[in-house]
Design a protein around this motif. Structure first.
Motif, PDB file in Angstrom:
ATOM      1  N   GLN A   1      38.767  24.866  43.508  1.00 39.49           N
ATOM      2  CA  GLN A   1      37.645  24.803  42.576  1.00 39.49           C
ATOM      3  C   GLN A   1      36.482  25.665  43.045  1.00 39.49           C
ATOM      4  N   THR A   2      36.262  25.717  44.346  1.00 39.24           N
ATOM      5  CA  THR A   2      35.187  26.546  44.882  1.00 39.24           C
ATOM      6  C   THR A   2      35.478  28.024  44.640  1.00 39.24           C
ATOM      7  N   GLN A   3      36.695  28.461  44.931  1.00 42.39           N
ATOM      8  CA  GLN A   3      37.028  29.876  44.725  1.00 42.39           C
ATOM      9  C   GLN A   3      36.995  30.226  43.248  1.00 42.39           C
ATOM     10  N   THR A   4      37.404  29.314  42.384  1.00 40.58           N
ATOM     11  CA  THR A   4      37.326  29.545  40.935  1.00 40.58           C
ATOM     12  C   THR A   4      35.869  29.746  40.517  1.00 40.58           C
ATOM     13  N   THR A   5      34.976  28.939  41.065  1.00 39.62           N
ATOM     14  CA  THR A   5      33.545  29.084  40.778  1.00 39.62           C
ATOM     15  C   THR A   5      33.052  30.438  41.236  1.00 39.62           C
ATOM     16  N   PHE A   6      33.428  30.839  42.452  1.00 36.07           N
ATOM     17  CA  PHE A   6      32.986  32.140  42.960  1.00 36.07           C
ATOM     18  C   PHE A   6      33.522  33.285  42.117  1.00 36.07           C
ATOM     19  N   ASN A   7      34.755  33.155  41.642  1.00 39.83           N
ATOM     20  CA  ASN A   7      35.307  34.203  40.771  1.00 39.83           C
ATOM     21  C   ASN A   7      34.513  34.311  39.474  1.00 39.83           C
ATOM     22  N   LYS A   8      34.102  33.172  38.921  1.00 40.02           N
ATOM     23  CA  LYS A   8      33.296  33.188  37.692  1.00 40.02           C
ATOM     24  C   LYS A   8      31.949  33.834  37.943  1.00 40.02           C
ATOM     25  N   VAL A   9      31.318  33.487  39.064  1.00 35.31           N
ATOM     26  CA  VAL A   9      30.012  34.063  39.403  1.00 35.31           C
ATOM     27  C   VAL A   9      30.153  35.569  39.628  1.00 35.31           C
ATOM     28  N   ALA A  10      31.213  36.001  40.293  1.00 32.09           N
ATOM     29  CA  ALA A  10      31.442  37.429  40.541  1.00 32.09           C
ATOM     30  C   ALA A  10      31.690  38.170  39.235  1.00 32.09           C
ATOM     31  N   GLY A  11      32.396  37.518  38.308  1.00 32.30           N
ATOM     32  CA  GLY A  11      32.644  38.143  37.004  1.00 32.30           C
ATOM     33  C   GLY A  11      31.366  38.336  36.211  1.00 32.30           C
ATOM     34  N   VAL A  12      30.452  37.375  36.313  1.00 33.69           N
ATOM     35  CA  VAL A  12      29.164  37.481  35.623  1.00 33.69           C
ATOM     36  C   VAL A  12      28.292  38.530  36.284  1.00 33.69           C
ATOM     37  N   ALA A  13      28.319  38.522  37.635  1.00 32.95           N
ATOM     38  CA  ALA A  13      27.478  39.449  38.377  1.00 32.95           C
ATOM     39  C   ALA A  13      28.020  40.878  38.331  1.00 32.95           C
ATOM     40  N   GLY A  14      29.343  41.004  38.250  1.00 31.98           N
ATOM     41  CA  GLY A  14      29.959  42.327  38.342  1.00 31.98           C
ATOM     42  C   GLY A  14      30.144  42.934  37.046  1.00 31.98           C
TER      43      GLY A  14
END
Length: 104
Positions: free
Chosen positions: A91-104
């Motif tokens: 769940q943590t890595q999924t959250t980070f992937n979402k944040v990276a997708g928004v930021a990137g």
């Protein structure tokens, strides 16, 4: 935030008997600090009892980054239940992937 397959985090953590999980958590905590999340020193992970403080603060940061989608209390509980700690990693890595997708 770095994007990574959640399944690779799980497999590498399992295969390395948790060593990769510690490295992954360190990298995540450094990136969370760059995003304004306040965390105690990572050295607490290696101090019995004090590690619970770090892990609690870590998952509070994940809750903040996920805008409440994943609660700190649930992730912390999973992290205490042996093999279910892998659920909190997922769940943590999924959250980070979402944040990276928004930021990137």
């Amino acid at each position: 935030m770095f994007e990574k397959s959640p399944i690779s985090v799980l497999i590498l953590s399992f295969v390395t008997f948790g060593i990769y999980g510690i490295i992954w958590m360190y990298k995540c905590s450094e990136e969370m600090k760059q995003r304004g999340v306040e965390l105690p020193s990572f050295i607490l992970v290696f101090i019995p009892i004090a590690q619970f403080l770090f892990i609690w603060k870590f998952y509070q940061g994940v809750e903040k980054l996920s805008n409440g989608e994943h609660t700190a209390s649930m992730l912390f509980l999973f992290s205490l239940l042996g093999p279910l700690a892998l659920v909190s990693f997922w769940q943590t890595q999924t959250t980070f992937n979402k944040v990276a997708g928004v930021a990137g």
